[in-house]
Design a protein around this motif. Sequence first.
Motif, mmCIF file in Angstrom:
data_model
loop_
_atom_site.group_PDB
_atom_site.id
_atom_site.type_symbol
_atom_site.label_atom_id
_atom_site.label_comp_id
_atom_site.label_asym_id
_atom_site.label_seq_id
_atom_site.Cartn_x
_atom_site.Cartn_y
_atom_site.Cartn_z
ATOM 1 N N CYS A 177 0.835 -1.210 0.000
ATOM 2 C CA CYS A 177 0.000 0.000 0.000
ATOM 3 C C CYS A 177 0.866 1.255 0.000
ATOM 4 N N PHE B 59 0.146 4.325 0.845
ATOM 5 C CA PHE B 59 0.051 5.158 2.050
ATOM 6 C C PHE B 59 0.765 4.504 3.239
ATOM 7 N N CYS B 60 0.725 3.159 3.331
ATOM 8 C CA CYS B 60 1.515 2.488 4.374
ATOM 9 C C CYS B 60 3.004 2.769 4.160
ATOM 10 N N HIS C 49 -3.851 0.346 8.437
ATOM 11 C CA HIS C 49 -4.318 0.110 7.067
ATOM 12 C C HIS C 49 -5.747 -0.419 7.111
ATOM 13 N N HIS D 75 -6.548 2.778 1.186
ATOM 14 C CA HIS D 75 -6.159 2.951 2.591
ATOM 15 C C HIS D 75 -6.955 4.183 3.009
HETATM 16 ZN ZN ZN Z 1 -2.115 1.150 3.807
#
Ligand code: ZN
Length: 143
Positions: free
Chosen positions: A10, A12-13, A52, A103
Amino acid sequence: MPARPMDNDCIFCKIISGVIDSACVYEDDDVYAFLDINPLARGHTLLVPKGHYPTLLDFPPEDGRALTGAMRRTADALMRETGCGGFNCISNNFGAAGQVVFHSHWHIIPRFDGDGLMIARPGKYKDNEEMRQLAKSIRKHSA
Ligand code: ZN
Ligand code: AMP
């Protein structure tokens, strides 16, 4: 306390963990906020829970207080810095709503008088009765 969910694939992670660079405007234990790379307005910020959760329907309600606290703080900082007269907080959920990154996140968009950014409202109800019936049907699912 259970481990916070995360997804190695991901974007954003990866931003939260620092694997991908970002322009951070606020961070605390639960939330990370950074400038959107493709802004609708100067200062357009993404507020992202550190866990998440793909959509708002996966987001734990008990984390809501931390999220709204961070949202207030970030929006206030944006008003002070950009001189905007207001802001929109928007969360796109699922593809039909334009969600691209799965996310869960909130867009905080600075707004200026006459900036031309508009949310169209093409929907119309026939009359009050139709509105009340629809509300009643929705309540059956939200009870
Ligand atoms: Zn994420
Ligand atoms: P959404 O359509 O709500 O899923 O929004 C995803 C947002 O993430 C878009 O507005 C993108 O411009 C933004 N975005 C995607 N990748 C990055 C990145 N690496 N840094 C900052 N913003 C990003």
